[in-house]
Design a protein around this motif. Structure first.
Motif, PDB file in Angstrom:
ATOM      1  N   ARG A  75      40.669  37.040 134.656  1.00 39.44           N
ATOM      2  CA  ARG A  75      39.874  36.582 134.046  1.00 39.44           C
ATOM      3  C   ARG A  75      38.531  37.646 133.594  1.00 39.44           C
ATOM      4  N   ILE A  76      38.430  38.742 134.222  1.00 38.29           N
ATOM      5  CA  ILE A  76      37.611  39.517 133.701  1.00 38.29           C
ATOM      6  C   ILE A  76      38.055  40.221 132.339  1.00 38.29           C
ATOM      7  N   GLU A  77      39.199  40.341 132.033  1.00 40.05           N
ATOM      8  CA  GLU A  77      39.800  40.642 130.766  1.00 40.05           C
ATOM      9  C   GLU A  77      39.508  39.692 129.629  1.00 40.05           C
ATOM     10  N   GLN A  78      39.516  38.573 130.371  1.00 43.09           N
ATOM     11  CA  GLN A  78      39.088  37.129 129.212  1.00 43.09           C
ATOM     12  C   GLN A  78      37.652  37.453 128.916  1.00 43.09           C
ATOM     13  N   VAL A  79      36.569  37.889 129.974  1.00 44.22           N
ATOM     14  CA  VAL A  79      35.351  37.964 129.561  1.00 44.22           C
ATOM     15  C   VAL A  79      35.128  39.085 128.560  1.00 44.22           C
ATOM     16  N   LEU A  80      35.799  40.362 128.775  1.00 47.76           N
ATOM     17  CA  LEU A  80      35.614  41.407 128.070  1.00 47.76           C
ATOM     18  C   LEU A  80      36.085  40.820 126.422  1.00 47.76           C
ATOM     19  N   THR A  81      37.195  40.559 126.394  1.00 46.23           N
ATOM     20  CA  THR A  81      37.811  40.028 125.148  1.00 46.23           C
ATOM     21  C   THR A  81      37.141  39.215 124.508  1.00 46.23           C
ATOM     22  N   ASN A  82      36.483  38.106 124.977  1.00 43.76           N
ATOM     23  CA  ASN A  82      35.594  36.863 124.407  1.00 43.76           C
ATOM     24  C   ASN A  82      34.242  37.733 123.783  1.00 43.76           C
ATOM     25  N   LEU A  83      33.743  38.710 124.581  1.00 42.99           N
ATOM     26  CA  LEU A  83      32.660  39.455 124.340  1.00 42.99           C
ATOM     27  C   LEU A  83      33.013  40.146 123.077  1.00 42.99           C
ATOM     28  N   LEU A  84      33.812  41.073 123.053  1.00 47.03           N
ATOM     29  CA  LEU A  84      34.253  41.904 121.983  1.00 47.03           C
ATOM     30  C   LEU A  84      34.666  41.247 120.871  1.00 47.03           C
ATOM     31  N   THR A  85      35.221  40.098 121.056  1.00 51.70           N
ATOM     32  CA  THR A  85      35.837  39.137 119.807  1.00 51.70           C
ATOM     33  C   THR A  85      34.624  38.650 118.869  1.00 51.70           C
ATOM     34  N   ALA A 112      31.627  39.820 119.131  1.00 44.54           N
ATOM     35  CA  ALA A 112      31.095  41.028 118.270  1.00 44.54           C
ATOM     36  C   ALA A 112      31.543  41.330 117.073  1.00 44.54           C
ATOM     37  N   LEU A 113      32.920  41.553 117.148  1.00 42.65           N
ATOM     38  CA  LEU A 113      33.777  41.803 115.853  1.00 42.65           C
ATOM     39  C   LEU A 113      33.598  40.642 114.861  1.00 42.65           C
ATOM     40  N   ARG A 114      33.503  39.431 115.405  1.00 41.34           N
ATOM     41  CA  ARG A 114      33.554  38.115 114.352  1.00 41.34           C
ATOM     42  C   ARG A 114      31.962  38.115 113.674  1.00 41.34           C
ATOM     43  N   TYR A 115      31.191  38.549 114.326  1.00 39.49           N
ATOM     44  CA  TYR A 115      29.865  38.282 113.668  1.00 39.49           C
ATOM     45  C   TYR A 115      29.152  39.535 113.610  1.00 39.49           C
ATOM     46  N   GLY A 116      29.637  40.679 113.690  1.00 35.83           N
ATOM     47  CA  GLY A 116      29.109  41.836 113.497  1.00 35.83           C
ATOM     48  C   GLY A 116      29.066  42.336 112.143  1.00 35.83           C
ATOM     49  N   VAL A 122      30.774  48.462 116.854  1.00 32.24           N
ATOM     50  CA  VAL A 122      30.670  47.358 118.123  1.00 32.24           C
ATOM     51  C   VAL A 122      30.546  48.339 119.306  1.00 32.24           C
ATOM     52  N   GLU A 123      29.669  48.448 120.306  1.00 38.19           N
ATOM     53  CA  GLU A 123      29.404  49.575 121.311  1.00 38.19           C
ATOM     54  C   GLU A 123      29.611  48.444 122.698  1.00 38.19           C
ATOM     55  N   MET A 124      30.501  49.037 123.323  1.00 40.43           N
ATOM     56  CA  MET A 124      30.722  48.492 124.794  1.00 40.43           C
ATOM     57  C   MET A 124      30.340  49.755 125.848  1.00 40.43           C
ATOM     58  N   VAL A 125      29.432  49.363 126.733  1.00 42.00           N
ATOM     59  CA  VAL A 125      29.013  50.359 127.739  1.00 42.00           C
ATOM     60  C   VAL A 125      29.276  49.721 129.191  1.00 42.00           C
ATOM     61  N   ALA A 152      28.442  45.970 138.989  1.00 42.54           N
ATOM     62  CA  ALA A 152      28.850  46.621 137.622  1.00 42.54           C
ATOM     63  C   ALA A 152      28.533  45.834 136.717  1.00 42.54           C
ATOM     64  N   GLN A 153      28.024  46.836 135.713  1.00 44.52           N
ATOM     65  CA  GLN A 153      27.429  46.149 134.391  1.00 44.52           C
ATOM     66  C   GLN A 153      28.146  46.355 133.091  1.00 44.52           C
ATOM     67  N   VAL A 154      28.543  45.508 132.160  1.00 43.29           N
ATOM     68  CA  VAL A 154      29.229  45.458 130.908  1.00 43.29           C
ATOM     69  C   VAL A 154      28.010  44.932 129.979  1.00 43.29           C
ATOM     70  N   ALA A 155      27.755  45.752 128.987  1.00 44.42           N
ATOM     71  CA  ALA A 155      26.999  45.346 127.832  1.00 44.42           C
ATOM     72  C   ALA A 155      27.865  45.663 126.416  1.00 44.42           C
ATOM     73  N   VAL A 156      27.756  44.658 125.642  1.00 41.61           N
ATOM     74  CA  VAL A 156      28.675  44.607 124.427  1.00 41.61           C
ATOM     75  C   VAL A 156      27.451  44.621 123.436  1.00 41.61           C
ATOM     76  N   ARG A 157      27.322  45.509 122.594  1.00 43.35           N
ATOM     77  CA  ARG A 157      26.250  45.481 121.389  1.00 43.35           C
ATOM     78  C   ARG A 157      26.837  45.393 120.097  1.00 43.35           C
ATOM     79  N   ASP A 158      26.397  44.476 119.157  1.00 45.65           N
ATOM     80  CA  ASP A 158      26.884  44.577 117.747  1.00 45.65           C
ATOM     81  C   ASP A 158      25.551  44.621 116.912  1.00 45.65           C
ATOM     82  N   GLN A 159      25.900  44.753 115.503  1.00 45.40           N
ATOM     83  CA  GLN A 159      24.751  44.934 114.660  1.00 45.40           C
ATOM     84  C   GLN A 159      24.870  44.090 113.552  1.00 45.40           C
ATOM     85  N   GLY A 160      25.125  42.753 113.984  1.00 45.26           N
ATOM     86  CA  GLY A 160      25.543  41.693 113.064  1.00 45.26           C
ATOM     87  C   GLY A 160      24.157  40.619 112.807  1.00 45.26           C
TER      88      GLY A 160
END
Length: 409
Positions: free
Chosen positions: A290-300, A302-306, A311-314, A322-330
């Motif tokens: 499920r966590i892999e699903q979360v990371l994949t959704n956020l990155l997907t 970010a790529l789709r609308y970036g 795209v940066e993941m921290v 545990a903190q996961v931040a996904v940043r795009d410039q879209g």
């Protein structure tokens, strides 16, 4: 409407024997008779009770009956109480005229005619009871009307919700058809093209060098369809509260690296690149799938609308989280849309222009994060990109005592 209405009568006279005699005449079932031996005593009773009728002696020491009537007519609480004056003075003193000027509804002369007294009191008591019954009926009708209006509003709200549900269903079916049709059409056209090459004996496209690329294209389209079907199944489970998590020890840093690597080709196709900043190890207890699903959704997303930008993941540990931040410039997200994008089938107008989708990814992501006892938020502005932040406790929350067993998927 049949209701029991108690009538209160006030008699005012400075002579006790007159009070007793008058009370004996007008007493009846459903009536309460209050006696006052002065105007001051009468005023005290008038402040405490609602009277159907006041029978007032004119000639009393101190404040007389006319003065008491004037005070009663000047107060909102008592101005509507009917007053019958009683007097032992002769008719030539014209007390009756003065009494009517003071607001009296009738005038009786002593010695009293018992039949006349009873008849007059009965008339005013009946009028009072009818007035109270009518008021009660009006209040009941008003309450029923208000209830009816509330029911109409509820029905209208339900109708709007049903209409919205129907629109969402139609939109959902339309989006599903579109989303499934795209990979299916691609696979179908690829199959037709290969069949055409084979029928003409053109085997150049089936060399060992070209087969891996061909297989990768097919697998990508199949993965898209599987992802879409999985999303729809997850939403169905969520509606039944049947989506569960099974936690095991997980290294989030390693998992994030694997997800980024799996999306490398998708990032290249979008003209983007994903960078990852993570510690060497970040261990906790989560549902890895499920966590892999979360990371994949956020990155997907970010790529789709970036817009093809990096795209940066921290990934980092903050206290016991545990903190996961996904940043795009879209394209970014307007403030008024930042709450609803986490609801099912919700998408912004700008997102629809940039890419197709069902609007389920963030809804599923938030649900998974919540099941882990975490939270998700977004920082964004139109044209300035978006930063999605997920906070996950390192240890899973304790399940309620009555739900210790895992609900099967």
């Amino acid at each position: 409407m049949n209701i029991d209405i108690e009538s209160k009568l006030l008699i005012v006279d400075d002579l006790p024997e007159n009070l007793l005699a008058l009370e004996a005449l007008i007493r009846a079932p459903g009536r309460l008779v209050y006696r006052a031996d002065s105007a001051d005593a009468a005023l005290a009773l008038l402040l405490e009770h609602e009277f159907a009728l006041a029978i007032v002696d004119v000639q009393m020491p101190g404040m007389n009956g006319f003065e008491l009537a004037e005070l009663m007519r000047g107060t909102e609480r008592t101005r509507h109480i009917p007053i019958i004056f009683v007097s032992a003075a002769g008719r030539e003193l014209n007390y009756a005229f003065q009494g009517y000027e003071s607001g009296a509804v009738d005038f009786l002369h002593k010695p009293l005619d018992p039949h006349a007294v009873v008849s007059k009191v009965n008339v005013f008591v009946d009028l009072y009871q009818h007035r109270k019954a009518l008021r009660h009926e009006m209040e009941s009708l008003a309450a029923a009307h208000k209830k009816q209006e509330e029911l109409v509003q509820q029905l209208q709200q339900t109708q709007h919700e049903l209409e919205r549900a129907v629109r969402m269903r139609d939109d959902f079916m339309s989006m599903v058809s579109h989303e499934l049709r795209t990979p299916l059409n691609t696979l179908y056209l690829e199959a037709q093209l290969r069949q055409l090459h084979l029928s003409k004996g053109n085997l150049a496209n089936f060399t060992p060098e070209r087969l891996p690329t061909m297989i990768e294209r097919d697998q990508r389209q199949i993965r898209n369809m599987v992802r879409l079907i999985d999303d729809m199944l997850d939403v169905t489970r969520m509606r039944r509260d049947a989506l569960s998590i099974k936690t095991t020890p997980v290294d989030l840093a390693t998992l994030a690296q694997a997800v980024v690597e799996s999306l490398r080709h998708q990032a290249e196709a979008a003209g983007s690149v994903i960078t990852l900043a993570a510690p060497a190890e970040l261990r906790g207890e989560w549902d890895e799938f499920r966590i892999e699903q979360v990371l994949t959704n956020l990155l997907t997303n970010a790529l789709r609308y970036g817009g093809g930008k990096p795209v940066e993941m921290v990934v980092q540990q903050v206290g016991n989280t545990a903190q996961v931040a996904v940043r795009d410039q879209g394209i970014g997200i307007a403030p008024e849309d930042q709450g609803r994008i986490f609801e099912q089938f919700e998408r912004t107008d700008d997102s629809r222009k940039h890419a197709a989708g069902l609007g389920l990814g963030l809804y599923i992501t938030r649900k998974i994060v919540t099941l882990h006892g975490g939270q998700i938020g977004v920082e964004s502005a139109p044209g300035e990109g978006s930063r999605f932040v997920v906070d996950l406790p390192l240890q899973p929350p304790a399940p309620p005592a009555d739900t210790q067993k895992e609900t099967p998927l």
